[in-house]
Motif scaffolding. Structure first.
Motif, short mmCIF file in Angstrom:
data_model
loop_
_atom_site.label_atom_id
_atom_site.label_comp_id
_atom_site.label_asym_id
_atom_site.label_seq_id
_atom_site.Cartn_x
_atom_site.Cartn_y
_atom_site.Cartn_z
N THR A 122 0.83 -1.19 0.00
CA THR A 122 0.00 0.00 0.00
C THR A 122 0.88 1.25 0.00
O THR A 122 0.63 2.21 -0.75
CB THR A 122 -0.90 0.01 1.25
N VAL A 123 1.91 1.21 0.82
CA VAL A 123 2.81 2.36 0.87
C VAL A 123 3.44 2.59 -0.50
O VAL A 123 3.52 3.71 -1.00
CB VAL A 123 3.87 2.15 1.96
N PHE A 124 3.84 1.52 -1.13
CA PHE A 124 4.45 1.65 -2.46
C PHE A 124 3.47 2.27 -3.45
O PHE A 124 3.81 3.17 -4.22
CB PHE A 124 4.90 0.29 -2.99
N LEU A 125 2.25 1.75 -3.41
CA LEU A 125 1.22 2.30 -4.30
C LEU A 125 1.04 3.79 -4.05
O LEU A 125 0.90 4.59 -4.97
CB LEU A 125 -0.11 1.58 -4.07
N LEU A 126 1.06 4.13 -2.77
CA LEU A 126 0.89 5.55 -2.43
C LEU A 126 2.04 6.37 -2.96
O LEU A 126 1.84 7.46 -3.51
CB LEU A 126 0.80 5.70 -0.92
N PHE A 127 3.24 5.84 -2.80
CA PHE A 127 4.41 6.56 -3.31
C PHE A 127 4.19 6.96 -4.77
O PHE A 127 4.47 8.08 -5.17
CB PHE A 127 5.65 5.67 -3.25
N LEU A 128 3.71 6.00 -5.53
CA LEU A 128 3.66 6.22 -6.97
C LEU A 128 2.38 6.88 -7.43
O LEU A 128 2.39 7.80 -8.23
CB LEU A 128 3.84 4.89 -7.71
N PHE A 129 1.27 6.37 -6.96
CA PHE A 129 0.03 6.72 -7.64
C PHE A 129 -0.80 7.76 -6.93
O PHE A 129 -1.84 8.16 -7.43
CB PHE A 129 -0.79 5.46 -7.90
N ASP A 134 3.69 -11.03 20.46
CA ASP A 134 4.67 -10.27 19.68
C ASP A 134 4.11 -9.90 18.32
O ASP A 134 4.42 -8.84 17.78
CB ASP A 134 5.94 -11.08 19.51
N ALA A 135 3.29 -10.79 17.81
CA ALA A 135 2.67 -10.49 16.53
C ALA A 135 1.83 -9.23 16.65
O ALA A 135 1.81 -8.40 15.74
CB ALA A 135 1.82 -11.67 16.07
N ILE A 136 1.18 -9.09 17.80
CA ILE A 136 0.36 -7.89 18.00
C ILE A 136 1.21 -6.64 17.86
O ILE A 136 0.80 -5.65 17.25
CB ILE A 136 -0.29 -7.96 19.40
N LEU A 137 2.39 -6.72 18.42
CA LEU A 137 3.30 -5.57 18.34
C LEU A 137 3.55 -5.16 16.89
O LEU A 137 3.47 -3.98 16.53
CB LEU A 137 4.62 -5.97 19.02
N VAL A 138 3.82 -6.16 16.11
CA VAL A 138 4.11 -5.87 14.70
C VAL A 138 2.88 -5.28 14.02
O VAL A 138 2.99 -4.32 13.24
CB VAL A 138 4.58 -7.15 13.99
N VAL A 139 1.73 -5.84 14.30
CA VAL A 139 0.51 -5.32 13.68
C VAL A 139 0.29 -3.87 14.07
O VAL A 139 -0.08 -3.03 13.24
CB VAL A 139 -0.71 -6.19 14.06
N ALA A 140 0.57 -3.58 15.32
CA ALA A 140 0.42 -2.20 15.77
C ALA A 140 1.34 -1.27 14.98
O ALA A 140 0.93 -0.19 14.54
CB ALA A 140 0.71 -2.12 17.26
N VAL A 141 2.56 -1.70 14.83
CA VAL A 141 3.52 -0.91 14.05
C VAL A 141 2.97 -0.65 12.65
O VAL A 141 3.00 0.47 12.13
CB VAL A 141 4.87 -1.64 13.96
N LEU A 142 2.43 -1.73 12.08
CA LEU A 142 1.95 -1.61 10.71
C LEU A 142 0.77 -0.66 10.60
O LEU A 142 0.65 0.09 9.64
CB LEU A 142 1.57 -2.99 10.17
N GLY A 143 -0.12 -0.75 11.59
CA GLY A 143 -1.27 0.15 11.58
C GLY A 143 -0.80 1.59 11.55
O GLY A 143 -1.28 2.40 10.74
N PHE A 144 0.18 1.86 12.38
CA PHE A 144 0.69 3.23 12.43
C PHE A 144 1.32 3.61 11.08
O PHE A 144 1.00 4.65 10.49
CB PHE A 144 1.73 3.32 13.55
N LEU A 145 2.17 2.75 10.61
CA LEU A 145 2.86 3.03 9.35
C LEU A 145 1.86 3.28 8.23
O LEU A 145 1.97 4.26 7.47
CB LEU A 145 3.78 1.85 9.00
N GLY A 146 0.88 2.39 8.12
CA GLY A 146 -0.09 2.50 7.03
C GLY A 146 -0.86 3.80 7.11
O GLY A 146 -1.00 4.52 6.12
N THR A 147 -1.32 4.12 8.30
CA THR A 147 -2.12 5.32 8.43
C THR A 147 -1.31 6.56 8.11
O THR A 147 -1.76 7.47 7.40
CB THR A 147 -2.68 5.41 9.85
N VAL A 148 -0.11 6.59 8.67
CA VAL A 148 0.73 7.75 8.43
C VAL A 148 1.01 7.91 6.93
O VAL A 148 0.92 9.01 6.37
CB VAL A 148 2.03 7.61 9.23
N ALA A 149 1.30 6.79 6.29
CA ALA A 149 1.59 6.85 4.86
C ALA A 149 0.38 7.37 4.10
O ALA A 149 0.49 8.25 3.24
CB ALA A 149 1.99 5.48 4.35
N LEU A 150 -0.78 6.83 4.44
CA LEU A 150 -2.00 7.28 3.76
C LEU A 150 -2.16 8.78 3.92
O LEU A 150 -2.36 9.51 2.93
CB LEU A 150 -3.21 6.56 4.36
N ALA A 151 -2.05 9.22 5.15
CA ALA A 151 -2.30 10.64 5.40
C ALA A 151 -1.30 11.51 4.65
O ALA A 151 -1.67 12.48 3.99
CB ALA A 151 -2.22 10.91 6.89
#
Ligand code: NA
Ligand code: NA
Lengths: 117, 169, 507, 160, 812, 116, 89
Positions: free
Chosen positions: E668-675, G64-81
């Motif tokens: 998703t991040v990659f897609l965002l980077f590009l598109f 521990d998996a939860i930890l990773v998922v939490a990280v990802l949630g943050f990463l994804g949202t920040v990237a989207l925004a």
């Protein structure tokens, strides 16, 4: 469970197919992403019984798995497939972007020059 | 940096769920490695914070610990209160709210301090910090229900910024 | 155990990694040396392997030392050895051709490591005895091909490449689905084990659908009739060296896998599906050659011929016999060599004129007689004119077809042969014989680096034709090995077979 | 063409910097526990890459290059080399490629060490390098070569 | 010996290049020594053959295919080989003189010598596959010869046409021979002998009984008829007159076109003497015989006229094979010899006329009797022989042909038809010959010719046609016994049994003689009406060549249409093809065989939250499809990915879930980077029917996949591999996480491949994004996508990179 | 059921209720800016409660410590997410629900995305 | 199934339903930030579900998996925004 998964798989494939038949580059990529989800789930259902309990992790002292542990092999296979499709998807994204750049359009129908007679 | 290295070693042990010495050694060395890799980012942050640190703060370790603890308790309390507030608003049969964005002038200067403040504001009743002006003198906060904008501003400055500024200037 | 079977994989992967590490200008010579050494090693190894298999039969080993059918088995038989040998040969020649035909920029962008990794994928696909592992190697070679076909980033490359990538991805997806369903149905991934268990499957059943799924998957890699569109749309877009190596390797891996999986593992299903396979083979031949006839560009003509020639390979499969597979192997090995040669020579002509458009070329026979001679010999080989290797490939297929009573497909194959000749002569007429329109003296001359790789392959084709006796004997053995699934099972799992090994391990 | 705007975010920057060492640590943790618990080279590598990608999102790709100065292409090559070489001892011992060798006693704080662990390390390095570098390339692409859409004024390409 | 001869011919062919330099006349005659050596070597074998012996040499080539490099010399092959090498000698010498001013003579002679080698191989071959090898080589070398003047479109066209027709026939022949081989194997001939000519003929009677005999024969006929220009495949032969005259004289009179006849004659003893054989050959041969003769005198081009008489003559030869019997064989071999002699002389003199006057158009010639007397003498002798005027070899041959028809034992009306054909053709020949003679030598020279200094050429050029013409005259005058002893073994080889015969000029007045003389008389009468006949539309000559070209054009049009339709360039069409084939390839067998195995399992353990998670998948998909913006669609797809990961969690696949989620988010991040920089909104302007069609296909596809899962997943035909991994993970793999142990140990090789994929993805993306060549900038149209101007750049390299921000190697 | 289990259940229940509230708010509130409040706050508390519950269930201090680490993680990150999403809505000019409240941010971003 | 498991399963059902509500927001939007917000909350729910599931099946390995998922949630949202901002409107 298998029925449920089967329906999910069917839906994923149907969605993927519909998206792939669009003209937008982005939809195509999204379709491919869905396609790979569908395949992964499909392989998952092919495991030695899809069960809810029992991570495929054996007791670290006895080395014995709980009865009813899920099939670790399909998981390993899917992992491999996921990573591979990640590489592919990244590449396709880059390619699609470059093509969009070159053709100045994200319409796939505008990318038909190489077949012109 | 050394503190950070210790924190990382501790984090490692927490992750491993094992507090043996060997784990500490491994955690410490890994922490060292990680810091080495991330040193550019970390150094910038530390230097930036140190720029605004006043001299008298140094050497008052017990006070700082006390303040930190107090801050954490305050933060938790604020968060719980905030949630209940928002829940109350949500569960009203008719939504009767008056949202808006207010500008809050800032005294806190360091990046870490601003961040802490902004996060705290976001976590607490009916407010979300949206952005900080580029010259760091204004914080823009969205409020779900504004009755009195100035009161709100004062509240933020008094209860939050004051506490934050004691830890990070 | 034949632990040496991993060498043709280890060599390119290490070399590719090293070549990437040594990309800096000052280490360039080292990177090149590593690349050339690795491919030469593979070539030498595969020649030795051919000899070894000729004298000792199949070679088997188990990766990570886990017994079959649980670990990943590596098996080499005649078919794999031949394919291995031809592909490393083509790769070597391609590297040499690239060194003289490509802009140095390509080297900065890991062109040679990508070639090596392509070779890695291809070699893995030829040697593995595990269906999922085959998928992995397929992906390796595909992704390498994706990189190569788009390297340079011209607009046609991007447009064609996108279609190439997406359509191949659909094929890969089908492959993966097939792997999954196979595991779900017969519970194993080892080819030998699958072949053994197939004997106990109630036929016809869902297994037939799985076999068809495999046919779809490999068919789309091999570019059979309704699945070939990715090929002509993209193959003419990258530099000639890339097209050449693609034409030599890629679709052929698909064909090889069809042979391996349908011809050997799903032999019972193949017998049932044979008429349809032959139908597809015939249509593929005709549609491919018709497509070629319609084109007016050197490499586009050649690209469509790839499709047509895959029809021949599939015909060998559809005959569903040792003789058919042997003939198909012979044909495939031949066409790999000759096709690559023609792309090299066509590419050289293209480079001289700066275009591959037949209308804008001409008069090359007088200006570059050497190029003309090798081109002409090349098209003779492709058209199956003796004593070039193509003749033997064609005759072997026709002989197998006629001896088995598959007259219709044999007729179609023969007819396609003349149409092939016809459309290749178009290039000859337009590029070599026709008068040039403009002043040719300004055009660049062909360099030895552009000429010799293609010439060498043409000479090899001639030599294979003259020495066809040995070659045909070997491919016949290879065909029998391929068709003999029971022998394969014994080689992989021992005399008791895989099921016995499976049960013993779980007891 | 879109106008290039920065929209710097202080809070994001601070948090991203803070997360970097912690996530890197987490990635090593995921790597090392992989053999016995969920995790492993892939997951570890991806977590580490996420940490770096977070920097890219917060600071922009150009600045993120400066934060961790590694030639990822070479790192990827090294990762592949490490992974591929670990199987070689077996070949020398006349065993099939990738046959595992283990040090009999576990090392305190880390666990059992054997060739598969080294292999996993190779996987880890490769995944970090590849993912991060791809992310960098993709993130920089629109900045270096912005899109020029022919039908910009119509607000998007036609869709069927 | 035989092998040596063939090898010698091929090996010495590059010596033709010696003729590149002046003086080419000398070079021509010098190189003529090469065929002469062969001729001499063959002559040395004459006694062996006339004594009834034969020579066989064989070395294995591809035993598994039954292809043996087998050469045998008997009467028939000796006759042909002598003709080939003998006339070859003359032609090579003649060519040196004829093409004295042509810088390409060297190349031409190489082709000629190669062709001669192929032809020798063909006639000496004792294995049908070996024969086929040389057969194809003659086609190819003749292609090069016909297209020698390749700057001219007509030359290219003629060459291509002849190659296509003979190549087509060659393929038919190949299949026919393979069918024969299959038939031979069916009747018990071992594979390695199945294509051996002797073995095949020996098993001939049994082969005739098999079902394969008929089809095989038809295919072989196809091969022979195309090669020997029998109606309706005759049209390429006049087109082939684009070849330089020496080549025409060699290929299209004496050698290549006779290959078909040779093949039929070879097969006759074993496979002939069946109704199919006889009647087909009589019909086709007889018709071509007459047709060629009649069409011939309508021609204005000397070479075309000769070409038609040639194809007519070839018809006559086929007719003789069809008539069969001893007389048929005798007539055949006599005709072959006679024709080879006079026709080569005629072609060479036609070349001389062309060479000296600059034209071959009969209407533009005339009065050459004054300026080219020697030429006229040679032409006269050759024409007389062709007309079958007494005391010339042609006369003897015609007598024998008549006799063959008269004495034939075939049922009526076949012998009569044969007889008629011989007579009609004889009439035609006379008219044609008269027309040729009158138009070129009699009358007054055209003004055009007067301006040229026309004269007889030098002896170096005259020698070659003079010798065969002289032989046509001299052989009957005293050498007939020698000729008979040479021809007897040949006839015997065709007949299949040893016998000998004596040629004679005159023995008694018999029907044949009377008919022959009558024909001459009638022909002479008709010849006086030559002008009217030539203008008369006796036979509406449909030009086969045009028909053929039309056929080719139609085929090309079809090919273009088909390719345009299929290869539209639109991705979604291709995907559609792919998906439809999937439905076809997989759906049909599933419906046919797999449906029974589909079962809908009852699952008591199913839990509500699982249903919720699964049902959120379609919701996410619908959100994706309905999304009005790219980002919206991307987010929706990510949520689907999150659901799938969650499903993995709920089904105890932690590693899987984590990896899936990590990759989902990174993608998703990659897609965002590009598109994300694309214009935000989608426009959705598809016609409703397209959307419904696609939705229909999508639903079908989804149903198929659901069905496949339901048919495979719940059924367990065999125990799976999984338990082994669970059992051995800790003990053998030293790890408790079985999935990871599989990844790094049990199936470590998969993982190796997988990280390689990632590695490649990195390299590929790096190159894709950072390497930009100049080819980008160029306009793109149709087939053209690279540098559009030939010679625009002197640089041989592919393209120069544009310096871009990233094209130099970067540091990090 | 043991006491631990009850405590665990109770904490989890609180967490789940807050999560429900947040989803509910997400649906009910009128614009993106107000929805951010529901998501950011209620969601955070929900997850905190839940993670506490889970930590309690395993009982050992180490797991609880780990859960604490997780909670701290959430406390650090979730306000950032909420805040940055809100900002993205603002800069892409997503409409605010009509209200009499002030909008001090309006027009403060310049062409380069710098905030005055 | 013990009472505790039953109760926890009930909580999972509630969480799943809550997630369904979130996904509805994701479906209806209307703005892209709305969807981003919903995505963030989906990830939070995923963490919650994993936590509950870990308790139900008594697998502390998932923590521990939860930890990773939490990280990802943050990463994804920040990237989207971030990229919503970049893309403009
Ligand atoms: Na199953
Ligand atoms: Na290919």
């Amino acid at each position: 469970m298998i029925l449920l998964l089967a329906i999910a798989i069917g839906t994923l494939f149907a969605g993927a197919v519909y998206l792939m038949l669009r003209r937008s580059v982005v939809k195509l990529i999204l379709g491919l992403v869905l396609l790979s989800h569908g395949v992964n789930l499909l392989i998952f259902t092919m495991g030695d019984g899809v069960r809810r309990a029992g991570l495929p992790i054996v007791d670290s002292s006895t080395g014995i798995a709980e009865p009813g542990t899920t099939d670790p092999l399909v998981q390993a296979l899917i992992l491999t497939a996921i990573v591979i499709s990640f590489g592919l998807t990244a590449f396709i994204m880059a390619l699609a972007y470059r093509a969009t750049q070159a053709v100045q359009s994200d319409d796939l129908d505008d990318m038909a020059h190489t077949d012109r007679l | 940096m050394l503190t950070l290295n210790f924190i990382l070693a501790l984090t490692w042990m927490v992750l491993q769920r094992s507090f043996s010495f060997s784990d500490f050694v491994v955690g410490f060395s890994l922490g060292f490695a990680v810091i080495t890799i991330a040193q550019v980012a970390l150094r910038e942050q530390l230097l930036e914070t140190a720029k605004f640190r006043r001299h008298q703060d140094i050497g008052r370790y017990p006070l700082i610990v006390w303040k930190v603890l107090g801050f954490i308790l305050f933060a938790f309390w604020s968060i719980i209160k905030a949630n209940i507030d928002v829940a109350r608003i949500l569960l009203r049969p008719r939504l009767n709210i008056n949202p808006g964005i207010i500008a809050v002038p800032l005294d806190v200067r360091s990046e870490v301090g601003i961040t802490l403040l902004a996060n705290l504001i976001t976590l607490t009743p009916g407010t979300i910090s949206i952005d900080i002006s580029t010259n760091r003198d204004t914080l823009y906060v969205h409020c779900i229900d504004i009755q009195d904008a100035d009161a709100l501003r004062d509240d933020i400055k008094q209860s939050f910024e004051r506490r934050v500024i004691e830890l990070f200037p | 155990m034949a632990n040496h079977l991993f060498l043709p994989l280890i060599s390119p992967i290490l070399a590719a990694a090293l070549a990437v590490i040594f990309t800096h200008q000052q280490w360039r010579w080292l990177a090149r040396g590593v690349v050339l050494m690795s491919i030469t090693f593979n070539l030498g190894y595969s020649l030795w392997l051919i000899w070894l298999i000729g004298s000792e039969g199949r070679q088997v080993t188990q990766a990570s030392n886990w017994i079959a059918p649980f670990g990943i088995t590596f098996v080499a038989d005649g078919a794999s050895a031949i394919m291995l040998c031809v592909s490393s040969l083509l790769m070597l020649v391609t590297v040499i051709y690239s060194l003289s035909s490509l802009d140095p920029g390509y080297e900065n962008f890991y062109y040679y490591p990508l070639l090596l990794l392509l070779l890695l994928g291809v070699s893995g696909a030829f040697l593995t005895g595990d269906i999922f592992n085959l998928y992995v190697w397929f992906e390796v070679l595909l992704l390498a091909s994706f990189g190569l076909i788009t390297l340079g980033g011209s607009r046609p490359q991007l447009e064609g490449g996108l279609k190439y990538v997406v359509l191949n991805l659909i094929g890969s997806t089908a492959f993966l689905i097939a792997c999954g369903m196979l595991y779900g149905t017969v519970g194993t991934l080892n080819m030998a084990h699958v072949a053994e268990r197939m004997q106990r499957v109630q036929n016809p059943s869902i297994v037939t659908a799985i076999a068809c799924l495999f046919f779809f998957a490999y068919g789309s890699k091999a570019a059979v009739l309704p699945l070939f569109f990715w090929l002509p749309t993209s193959y003419h877009t990258p530099p000639a060296a890339v097209t050449a190596i693609f034409s030599g390797l890629l679709t052929k891996v698909g064909a090889y896998s069809l042979y391996r999986i349908l011809g050997q593992v799903f032999q019972g299903e193949l017998a049932r599906l044979a008429p349809y396979v032959l139908l597809i083979a015939g249509l593929t031949m005709l549609v491919g050659v018709f497509g070629a006839m319609a084109q007016m560009n050197v490499r586009r003509i050649l690209s469509f011929h790839i499709v047509s020639q895959i029809g021949y390979a599939i015909m060998g499969l559809g005959l569903a016999s040792a003789a058919g597979l042997a003939a198909g192997l012979l044909f495939t090995a031949h066409v790999m060599i000759v096709k690559t040669a023609l792309f090299f020579i066509g590419g050289a002509a293209e480079q001289i004129y700066g275009t591959g458009d037949l209308k804008k070329m001409g008069g090359l026979a007088r200006r570059e007689p050497a190029l003309a001679i090798f081109w002409f010999l090349g098209i003779l080989s492709l058209a199956g004119i003796p004593p070039m290797s193509g003749f033997f490939g064609k005759v072997a297929l026709l002989q197998a077809g006629v001896n088995q009573g598959a007259y219709l497909i044999s007729g179609v194959a023969a007819f396609t042969g003349i149409l092939t000749f016809f459309s290749m002569l178009k290039i000859w007429n337009e590029v070599f014989w026709k008068k040039a329109y403009g002043d040719m003296s300004k055009l660049p001359r062909v360099t030895p680096g552009l000429l010799l790789p293609g010439a060498a392959l043409v000479i090899i084709s001639l030599a294979l034709g003259l020495g066809a006796g040995m070659l045909v004997d070997y491919t016949n053995v290879a065909g029998e090995q391929l068709f003999d699934w029971a022998g394969y099972v014994i080689s992989v799992c021992g005399d008791e077979g895989c099921e016995a090994a499976f049960e013993a391990a779980l007891r | 063409m879109q106008k290039q705007v920065s929209y710097e975010s202080i809070i994001l920057r601070v948090v991203a910097r803070l997360m970097l060492p912690i996530l890197l640590l987490l990635s090593v943790f995921m790597l090392l526990r992989g053999h016995n618990m969920p995790g492993g080279g892939f997951i570890g590598g991806l977590v580490a890459a996420s940490a770096i990608i977070l920097q890219m999102i917060a600071f922009g790709p150009q600045e993120a290059r400066g934060i961790i100065k590694i030639n990822y292409l070479i790192l990827a090559g090294v990762g592949i080399l490490v992974a591929a070489m670990f199987g070689l001892p077996a070949l020398v011992a006349d065993l099939p490629y990738m046959t595992a060798f283990w040090i009999p006693e576990p090392i305190p704080g880390i666990g059992k060490i054997g060739t598969p662990v080294i292999f996993d390390l190779g996987v880890f390095l490769t995944v970090i390098a590849v993912t991060t570098k791809i992310a960098l390339l993709l993130a920089e692409e629109p900045e270096l070569f912005p899109l020029a859409m022919a039908d910009d004024q119509e607000g998007g390409a036609p869709q069927v | 010996m035989l092998l040596l001869i063939v090898l010698f011919a091929f090996a010495t062919s590059p010596m033709g290049l010696l003729a590149r330099r002046e003086p080419r006349v000398l070079a021509g005659w010098g190189l003529a020594i090469l065929p002469l050596i062969i001729f001499a070597a063959l002559c040395a074998q004459i006694p062996v053959i006339t004594d009834g012996g034969s020579i066989v040499e064989a070395i294995p080539w591809v035993p598994a295919m039954g292809l043996e490099l087998r050469f045998s010399l008997d009467g028939l092959s000796l006759l042909f080989a002598l003709i080939i090498s003998g006339i070859g000698t003359l032609i090579v010498g003649y060519a040196g003189a004829y093409m004295e001013k042509d810088v390409g003579l060297g190349r031409f002679l190489v082709y000629m010598l190669l062709f001669m080698g192929a032809m020798l191989g063909l006639v000496l071959a004792g294995n049908v596959l070996t024969m086929f090898v040389f057969w194809e080589l003659t086609s190819v070398t003749s292609y090069l010869l016909i297209g020698y003047k390749h700057d001219y479109p007509d030359a290219r066209r003629g060459a291509q046409q002849s190659l296509l027709v003979t190549g087509f026939g060659g393929l038919a022949l190949l299949v026919g021979l393979l069918l024969l081989g299959a038939a031979a194997q069916q009747v018990g001939v071992p594979v390695n002998q199945a294509y051996n000519l002797d073995a095949m003929l020996a098993a001939g009677d049994q082969i005739k009984q098999t079902a394969l005999y008929g089809p095989a024969l038809w295919l072989i006929f196809l091969g022979a008829f195309t090669k020997s220009a029998q109606f309706p495949f005759h049209f390429w032969l006049p087109g082939a007159m684009q070849a330089p005259t020496p080549a025409s004289a060699f290929l299209h009179s004496a050698t290549m076109v006779k290959a078909g006849v040779y093949l039929l004659a070879r097969l006759a003893p074993g496979l002939g003497e069946t109704p199919l054989w006889n009647y087909t050959l009589i019909s086709v041969g007889g018709f071509t015989f007459v047709f060629g003769a009649i069409v011939a005198f309508r021609q204005n081009d000397i070479k075309a006229l000769l070409a038609y008489t040639t194809l007519s003559q070839l018809g006559g030869l086929v007719l003789m094979i069809g008539l069969g019997g001893k007389y048929g064989s005798e007539a055949l071999v006599t005709l072959i010899l006679a024709h080879a002699l006079y026709k080569s002389a005629l072609f060479m003199t036609a070349g001389i006329i062309d060479h000296e006057t600059g034209t071959r158009d009969l209407n533009r010639l005339g009065g050459l009797r004054h300026t080219m007397p020697v030429t006229m003498a040679i032409v006269t002798v050759a024409l007389l022989s062709q007309m079958g005027i007494p005391i010339l070899l042609g006369f003897v041959a015609k007598e024998w042909a008549l006799k063959a028809a008269l004495e034939s034992t075939l049922p009526a009306p076949w012998p009569t038809l044969g007889l008629m054909a011989v007579l009609l053709a004889a009439l035609g020949y006379i008219v044609a010959a008269w027309r040729l003679f009158k138009q070129s030598f009699l009358g007054a020279p055209t003004p055009e010719l007067l301006t040229r200094h026309v004269h007889d050429p030098k002896p170096a050029m005259l020698l070659s046609p003079a010798i065969p013409a002289l032989l046509s005259l001299l052989l009957p005058l005293g050498l007939l016994p020698a000729v008979s002893s040479l021809l007897s073994p040949a006839a015997a080889a065709v007949y299949g049994e040893r016998f000998s015969f004596e040629l004679y000029l005159y023995k008694e007045v018999n029907l044949a003689l009377l008919l022959s003389l009558g024909a001459i008389a009638l022909g002479t009468l008709l010849a006086t009406q030559e002008q009217r006949l030539a203008a008369h539309r006796v036979i509406a000559t449909v030009s086969g060549a045009e028909l053929f070209d039309h056929f080719i054009d139609r085929m090309l049009a079809l090919a273009t249409w088909m390719t345009r339709t299929l290869q539209s360039g639109r991705m979604r069409t291709y995907i559609l093809y792919s998906l439809l084939s999937f439905l076809l390839f997989v759906g049909l067998p599933f419906l046919a065989y797999g449906l029974d195995e589909m079962r809908i399992p009852y699952d008591a353990e199913l839990q509500f939250h699982e249903i919720v998670v699964v049902s959120l998948i379609p919701v996410g998909i619908i959100a994706t499809i309905m999304a009005r913006s790219r980002l919206g669609a991307i987010i929706a797809v990510s949520s689907v990915g999150a659901m799938v990961s969650l499903l993995f969690v709920l089904f105890s696949a932690a590693d899987l879930a984590l990896t899936q989620l990590l990759i989902e988010v990174l993608s998703t991040v990659f897609l965002l980077f590009l598109f994300s920089v694309l214009p935000a909104r989608f426009r959705s302007f598809s016609p409703a029917w397209v959307r419904w069609r696609d939705a229909g296909i999508a639903i079908l596809f989804g149903m198929l996949m659901t069905g496949l899962v339901l048919a495979t997943a719940p059924s367990t035909m065999f125990p799976p591999l999984a338990p082994y991994f669970l059992e051995n993970s800790l003990a053998g793999g030293k790890g408790a996480n079985v999935v990871n142990v599989i990844l790094v140990d049990f199936r470590g090789l998969d993982t190796m491949g997988e990280i390689t994929v990632l590695f490649i993805a990195l390299l590929s993306i790096y190159g894709l994004l950072r390497f930009r060549t100049q080819r980008n900038a160029l306009p793109l149209s149709g087939n053209e996508q690279q540098r559009p101007l030939p010679g625009a750049t002197s640089n041989g390299s592919h393209a120069a990179p544009v310096p871009t921000a990233g094209s130099s190697r970067e540091e990090a | 059921m043991t006491l631990t289990e009850w405590i665990c259940f109770g904490l989890c229940l609180i967490g789940v209720i807050f999560m429900l509230l947040s989803s509910f708010g997400l649906l009910r509130l009128p614009d993106i800016y107000t929805r951010g409040h529901a998501a950011g706050k209620a969601g955070t508390l929900g997850i905190i409660g839940l993670l506490f519950g889970v930590g309690i269930y395993y009982g050992d201090i180490l797991t609880i410590a780990k859960m604490f680490a997780l909670i701290i993680f959430f406390l650090v990150t979730s306000p950032v997410s909420a805040s940055i999403v809100e900002r993205s809505a603002f800069v892409t000019e997503v409409k605010m629900t009509p209200s009499s409240g002030p909008n001090d941010l309006k027009g403060r971003y310049d062409e380069q995305g710098e905030l005055q | 199934m013990t009472l505790f498991e039953l109760l926890m399963t009930g909580l999972m059902v509630l969480t799943a339903l809550s997630m369904a509500l979130t996904v509805i927001r994701l479906l209806i939007g209307p703005s892209i930030p709305d969807r981003a917000l919903a995505f963030d909350l989906v990830m939070v729910h995923a963490v919650a579900l994993m936590g509950l599931y870990a308790v139900v099946v008594d697998q502390d390995l998932l923590v521990d998996a939860i930890l990773v998922v939490a990280v990802l949630g943050f990463l994804g949202t920040v990237a989207l925004a971030r990229y919503i901002e970049k893309g403009g409107n």
